[in-house]
Scaffold this active site. Sequence first.
Site, mmCIF file in Angstrom:
data_model
loop_
_atom_site.group_PDB
_atom_site.id
_atom_site.type_symbol
_atom_site.label_atom_id
_atom_site.label_comp_id
_atom_site.label_asym_id
_atom_site.label_seq_id
_atom_site.Cartn_x
_atom_site.Cartn_y
_atom_site.Cartn_z
ATOM 1 N N GLU A 1 4.322 0.319 8.161
ATOM 2 C CA GLU A 1 5.760 0.443 8.397
ATOM 3 C C GLU A 1 6.063 1.815 9.025
ATOM 4 O O GLU A 1 6.822 1.928 9.975
ATOM 5 C CB GLU A 1 6.492 0.283 7.067
ATOM 6 C CG GLU A 1 7.946 -0.036 7.240
ATOM 7 C CD GLU A 1 8.635 -0.205 5.900
ATOM 8 O OE1 GLU A 1 7.933 -0.383 4.890
ATOM 9 O OE2 GLU A 1 9.869 -0.131 5.884
ATOM 10 N N ARG B 1 -8.246 -2.004 -4.839
ATOM 11 C CA ARG B 1 -8.163 -3.097 -5.822
ATOM 12 C C ARG B 1 -8.995 -4.318 -5.421
ATOM 13 O O ARG B 1 -9.365 -5.131 -6.265
ATOM 14 C CB ARG B 1 -6.699 -3.450 -6.094
ATOM 15 C CG ARG B 1 -6.076 -2.484 -7.090
ATOM 16 C CD ARG B 1 -4.575 -2.525 -7.089
ATOM 17 N NE ARG B 1 -4.033 -1.737 -6.003
ATOM 18 C CZ ARG B 1 -2.853 -1.927 -5.443
ATOM 19 N NH1 ARG B 1 -2.078 -2.907 -5.852
ATOM 20 N NH2 ARG B 1 -2.443 -1.156 -4.463
HETATM 21 P P1 AMP Z 1 -0.320 -5.879 3.663
HETATM 22 O O1 AMP Z 1 -1.210 -5.170 4.625
HETATM 23 O O2 AMP Z 1 1.145 -5.676 3.972
HETATM 24 O O3 AMP Z 1 -0.678 -7.324 3.497
HETATM 25 O O4 AMP Z 1 -0.502 -5.160 2.250
HETATM 26 C C1 AMP Z 1 -1.598 -5.431 1.474
HETATM 27 C C2 AMP Z 1 -2.092 -4.235 0.740
HETATM 28 O O5 AMP Z 1 -1.036 -3.410 0.231
HETATM 29 C C3 AMP Z 1 -2.897 -4.700 -0.445
HETATM 30 O O6 AMP Z 1 -4.086 -3.929 -0.490
HETATM 31 C C4 AMP Z 1 -2.008 -4.448 -1.649
HETATM 32 O O7 AMP Z 1 -2.753 -3.896 -2.682
HETATM 33 C C5 AMP Z 1 -0.921 -3.491 -1.180
HETATM 34 N N1 AMP Z 1 0.451 -3.978 -1.468
HETATM 35 C C6 AMP Z 1 1.384 -4.326 -0.550
HETATM 36 N N2 AMP Z 1 2.544 -4.697 -1.117
HETATM 37 C C7 AMP Z 1 2.348 -4.617 -2.463
HETATM 38 C C8 AMP Z 1 3.176 -4.903 -3.621
HETATM 39 N N3 AMP Z 1 4.435 -5.353 -3.514
HETATM 40 N N4 AMP Z 1 2.623 -4.721 -4.847
HETATM 41 C C9 AMP Z 1 1.348 -4.274 -4.958
HETATM 42 N N5 AMP Z 1 0.542 -3.990 -3.925
HETATM 43 C C10 AMP Z 1 1.016 -4.159 -2.681
#
Ligand code: AMP
Length: 172
Positions: A97, A60
């Site tokens: 996770e 995205r």
């Molecule tokens: P993080 O590494 O935990 O910051 O997660 C970021 C990535 O996971 C991004 O590329 C987001 O597209 C996806 N992502 C994580 N949580 C969500 C959520 N609640 N809704 C949509 N996309 C998420």
Amino acid sequence: MTEPIERFIRNVPDFPKPGIVFKDITPLLQDPTGLRSSIELMAEATSAHEYDLVCGIESRGFIFGTALANELGKGFVPIRKPGKLPWETASESYELEYGRDTIEIHRDAGDMGKRFLMVDDLLATGGTMEAALKLVRKIGAEPVACAFVIELAFLKGRDKLGDIPSHALIRY
Ligand code: AMP
């Protein structure tokens, strides 16, 4: 004209697994005003930074990153999942996770200390962007700022990004 974009974000409970509220950006992409406004707002939020290229994270981050680069007359660099890029790559792994994930970039994408604006759709725990920052530094590029459409501020992902300025259009 730029409009507030929050109303185009759809909450999908328990996707992709129980307990997660997925922030679905497809209604935003589908609406011409929503799409245009999100890119204009991102351009505005990052206008104080000087950089050479926009760098987006699969998948995205490609959508918003490429549109932003086009809007501002910049080029675009993709960060991809493993095994997708055809040329010589650098890679970086990070903890999820459950398990680990890896991202890759072309080694020559940051030649001569190019300055990158980093783009993804959403900042959650910050693990993905933290790894992306390490990855672009590995190839000799300099990340100058990060931009997201959405920040889940309660997860404190921002803390993982060090002193790089981060901009989010919507914060929850
Ligand atoms: P993080 O590494 O935990 O910051 O997660 C970021 C990535 O996971 C991004 O590329 C987001 O597209 C996806 N992502 C994580 N949580 C969500 C959520 N609640 N809704 C949509 N996309 C998420």
